[in-house]
Design a protein around this motif. Structure first.
Motif, PDB file in Angstrom:
ATOM      1  N   GLU A 178      -8.348  11.174  -0.895  1.00  0.00           N
ATOM      2  CA  GLU A 178      -8.397  12.287   0.026  1.00  0.00           C
ATOM      3  C   GLU A 178      -7.652  12.246   1.708  1.00  0.00           C
ATOM      4  OE1 GLU A 178     -10.843  15.484   2.590  1.00  0.00           O
ATOM      5  OE2 GLU A 178     -10.732  16.215   0.331  1.00  0.00           O
ATOM      6  N   ILE A 179      -6.010  12.065   1.502  1.00  0.00           N
ATOM      7  CA  ILE A 179      -5.658  11.758   2.687  1.00  0.00           C
ATOM      8  C   ILE A 179      -6.114  12.543   3.820  1.00  0.00           C
ATOM      9  CG2 ILE A 179      -3.128  11.344   3.772  1.00  0.00           C
ATOM     10  CD1 ILE A 179      -3.809   9.919   0.913  1.00  0.00           C
ATOM     11  N   SER A 180      -7.101  11.649   4.303  1.00  0.00           N
ATOM     12  CA  SER A 180      -8.204  12.182   5.436  1.00  0.00           C
ATOM     13  C   SER A 180      -8.109  11.158   6.290  1.00  0.00           C
ATOM     14  CB  SER A 180      -9.317  12.971   5.298  1.00  0.00           C
ATOM     15  OG  SER A 180     -10.175  12.512   4.560  1.00  0.00           O
ATOM     16  N   PRO A 181      -8.556  11.320   7.819  1.00  0.00           N
ATOM     17  CA  PRO A 181      -9.925  10.572   8.717  1.00  0.00           C
ATOM     18  C   PRO A 181     -11.021  10.042   7.518  1.00  0.00           C
ATOM     19  CG  PRO A 181      -9.032  12.332   9.617  1.00  0.00           C
ATOM     20  CD  PRO A 181      -9.112  12.837   8.630  1.00  0.00           C
ATOM     21  N   ARG A 182     -11.435  10.156   6.841  1.00  0.00           N
ATOM     22  CA  ARG A 182     -12.909  10.039   6.160  1.00  0.00           C
ATOM     23  C   ARG A 182     -12.423   8.921   5.246  1.00  0.00           C
ATOM     24  NH1 ARG A 182     -17.976  12.261   5.118  1.00  0.00           N
ATOM     25  NH2 ARG A 182     -18.632  12.042   2.683  1.00  0.00           N
ATOM     26  N   ASP A 183     -11.652   9.580   4.232  1.00  0.00           N
ATOM     27  CA  ASP A 183     -11.176   8.037   3.110  1.00  0.00           C
ATOM     28  C   ASP A 183      -9.992   7.091   4.454  1.00  0.00           C
ATOM     29  OD1 ASP A 183     -13.043   9.025   1.246  1.00  0.00           O
ATOM     30  OD2 ASP A 183     -10.561   9.851   0.469  1.00  0.00           O
ATOM     31  N   SER A 184      -9.200   7.236   5.224  1.00  0.00           N
ATOM     32  CA  SER A 184      -8.826   6.736   5.933  1.00  0.00           C
ATOM     33  C   SER A 184     -10.110   4.859   6.578  1.00  0.00           C
ATOM     34  CB  SER A 184      -7.810   7.018   7.141  1.00  0.00           C
ATOM     35  OG  SER A 184      -7.559   5.918   7.474  1.00  0.00           O
ATOM     36  N   LEU A 185     -10.996   6.052   6.996  1.00  0.00           N
ATOM     37  CA  LEU A 185     -11.766   4.673   7.372  1.00  0.00           C
ATOM     38  C   LEU A 185     -12.722   4.320   6.219  1.00  0.00           C
ATOM     39  CD1 LEU A 185     -13.471   3.830   9.402  1.00  0.00           C
ATOM     40  CD2 LEU A 185     -14.965   5.905   9.396  1.00  0.00           C
ATOM     41  N   SER A 186     -12.878   4.629   4.779  1.00  0.00           N
ATOM     42  CA  SER A 186     -13.365   4.360   4.149  1.00  0.00           C
ATOM     43  C   SER A 186     -12.294   2.551   3.403  1.00  0.00           C
ATOM     44  CB  SER A 186     -13.861   4.853   3.348  1.00  0.00           C
ATOM     45  OG  SER A 186     -14.640   5.952   3.045  1.00  0.00           O
ATOM     46  N   TYR A 187     -11.346   3.130   3.812  1.00  0.00           N
ATOM     47  CA  TYR A 187     -10.160   2.477   3.293  1.00  0.00           C
ATOM     48  C   TYR A 187     -10.461   1.277   4.397  1.00  0.00           C
ATOM     49  CZ  TYR A 187      -6.069   0.564   1.991  1.00  0.00           C
ATOM     50  OH  TYR A 187      -5.068  -1.090   1.841  1.00  0.00           O
ATOM     51  N   TRP A 188     -10.318   1.350   5.421  1.00  0.00           N
ATOM     52  CA  TRP A 188     -10.283   0.745   6.611  1.00  0.00           C
ATOM     53  C   TRP A 188     -11.662  -0.914   6.272  1.00  0.00           C
ATOM     54  CZ3 TRP A 188     -13.132  -2.008  10.094  1.00  0.00           C
ATOM     55  CH2 TRP A 188     -12.265  -2.120  11.519  1.00  0.00           C
ATOM     56  N   CYS A 189     -12.861   0.188   6.134  1.00  0.00           N
ATOM     57  CA  CYS A 189     -13.542  -0.904   6.016  1.00  0.00           C
ATOM     58  C   CYS A 189     -13.886  -1.688   4.529  1.00  0.00           C
ATOM     59  CB  CYS A 189     -15.112   0.240   6.380  1.00  0.00           C
ATOM     60  SG  CYS A 189     -15.250   1.020   7.551  1.00  0.00           S
ATOM     61  N   ALA A 190     -13.378  -1.124   3.718  1.00  0.00           N
ATOM     62  CA  ALA A 190     -13.316  -1.698   2.968  1.00  0.00           C
ATOM     63  C   ALA A 190     -12.331  -3.064   2.725  1.00  0.00           C
ATOM     64  CB  ALA A 190     -13.084  -0.724   1.452  1.00  0.00           C
ATOM     65  N   THR A 191     -11.304  -2.940   3.250  1.00  0.00           N
ATOM     66  CA  THR A 191     -10.620  -3.069   3.418  1.00  0.00           C
ATOM     67  C   THR A 191     -11.109  -4.816   4.539  1.00  0.00           C
ATOM     68  OG1 THR A 191      -8.776  -1.733   3.232  1.00  0.00           O
ATOM     69  CG2 THR A 191      -7.796  -4.304   4.135  1.00  0.00           C
ATOM     70  N   GLN A 192     -11.730  -3.884   5.699  1.00  0.00           N
ATOM     71  CA  GLN A 192     -12.197  -5.112   6.289  1.00  0.00           C
ATOM     72  C   GLN A 192     -13.565  -6.641   5.920  1.00  0.00           C
ATOM     73  OE1 GLN A 192     -10.776  -6.088   9.251  1.00  0.00           O
ATOM     74  NE2 GLN A 192     -11.827  -7.773   8.830  1.00  0.00           N
ATOM     75  N   GLN A 193     -13.479  -5.945   5.392  1.00  0.00           N
ATOM     76  CA  GLN A 193     -14.963  -6.747   4.227  1.00  0.00           C
ATOM     77  C   GLN A 193     -13.780  -7.685   3.515  1.00  0.00           C
ATOM     78  OE1 GLN A 193     -17.309  -3.082   2.988  1.00  0.00           O
ATOM     79  NE2 GLN A 193     -18.681  -2.777   4.324  1.00  0.00           N
ATOM     80  N   ARG A 194     -13.183  -7.385   2.747  1.00  0.00           N
ATOM     81  CA  ARG A 194     -12.779  -8.398   1.829  1.00  0.00           C
ATOM     82  C   ARG A 194     -11.951  -9.295   2.427  1.00  0.00           C
ATOM     83  NH1 ARG A 194      -8.005  -9.566  -0.434  1.00  0.00           N
ATOM     84  NH2 ARG A 194      -6.136  -7.932   0.783  1.00  0.00           N
TER      85      ARG A 194
END
Length: 284
Positions: A178-194
């Motif tokens: 969902e294009i939302s702050p909630r999923d945006s942060l999840s994407y950011w965290c997953a990307t940073q971990q990678r």
């Protein structure tokens, strides 16, 4: 494989999640004489790189095709001639990417048919999505210099630029988004971990650039960038470049925002990984 990478200077590539400050870093490199591409959009994204590498199928491309694609991109970027097989592969790749308007495709197709004119300056590119393929690029060009521009995840969650979440989010998170702050942060965290793992692999070829620190201490970070690319610069040059840095009004917009819209695992990752402190239901 030809010996392109054995005699050409290694490029500087700039990537990060969209809206993280990659344009500013590109401006710094353009100001010190780097060629960052001949077809750029208003954000200084390298359109040739975008059209060739910004697509969901790029990660599944076999090694030989990826190498040819990247070598061809490198040659065009340096004004070197292409072989017919490279032209054919590039043409097919450009036509198959339906994420871009036709006039962008025509601009990059025209680059292949221009008379080659080798550049005499250091080169590189800025394209936020570079981080999605930097591991593969590093495999074929280990001496590349990659700058990952990192802006605090909660600032990014409230950004209007959610293009990467739209394109890569389902693949990265393994579910519809969902294009939302909630999923945006999840994407950011997953990307940073990678990217933490990518940094371990790339070692000294990887520069983790904290955008907030760049805004607050520009001279310090710009001096570190010079050391990263193996160039010296006096204080006058560094001070002049620091004038390009203008902290945006959006910096720190996450402060005093409620956290209950976000997944607890993402907030825990932020606080553990970056040492953020919490007060009640807010980060401070």
């Amino acid at each position: 494989m030809d010996d392109l990478f054995s005699y050409s200077p290694p490029p500087v590539a700039i990537g990060g999640i969209g809206g993280s400050g990659t344009r500013l870093v590109c401006d710094i490199f353009k100001s010190i004489g780097f060629s960052m591409g001949s077809v750029l959009n208003p954000s200084n994204d390298n359109i040739l790189f975008s059209v060739l590498f910004k697509n969901l199928s790029i990660l599944d491309l076999d090694t030989a095709q990826f190498l040819t694609l990247y070598q061809s991109f490198s040659k065009i970027s340096q004004g070197l001639p292409l072989q017919s097989a490279e032209i054919n592969l590039l043409t097919a790749a450009i036509h198959s990417n339906d994420l871009f308007p036709e006039h962008w495709k025509q601009q990059v197709l025209a680059l292949m048919h221009e008379k080659p004119q080798a550049i005499s300056m250091p080169w590189g590119w800025k394209e936020p999505n570079t981080h999605r393929v930097i591991e593969r690029i590093h495999e074929v060009q280990p001496d590349i210099k990659f700058i990952y521009v990192r802006r605090i995840g909660l600032d990014m969650a409230f950004s209007s630029n959610q293009n990467q979440l739209k394109l890569w989010g389902p693949q990265v998170l393994g579910r519809p988004v969902e294009i939302s702050p909630r999923d945006s942060l999840s994407y950011w965290c997953a990307t940073q971990q990678r990217m933490d793992k990518v940094q371990e692999k790339m070692g000294s070829s990887y520069f983790d650039l904290d955008y907030d620190t760049l805004c607050l201490q520009p001279e310090k970070i710009i001096a570190e960038l010079f050391r990263f690319i193996g160039k010296s610069a006096d204080k006058t040059v560094i001070n002049t470049l620091s004038l390009l840095v203008k902290p945006p009004k959006s910096m720190g917009r996450y402060k005093n925002k409620p956290l209950d819209i976000f997944r607890s695992a993402d907030i825990e990752y932020l606080t553990d990984r970056f040492g953020l402190k919490m007060a009640a239901n807010h980060l401070i």
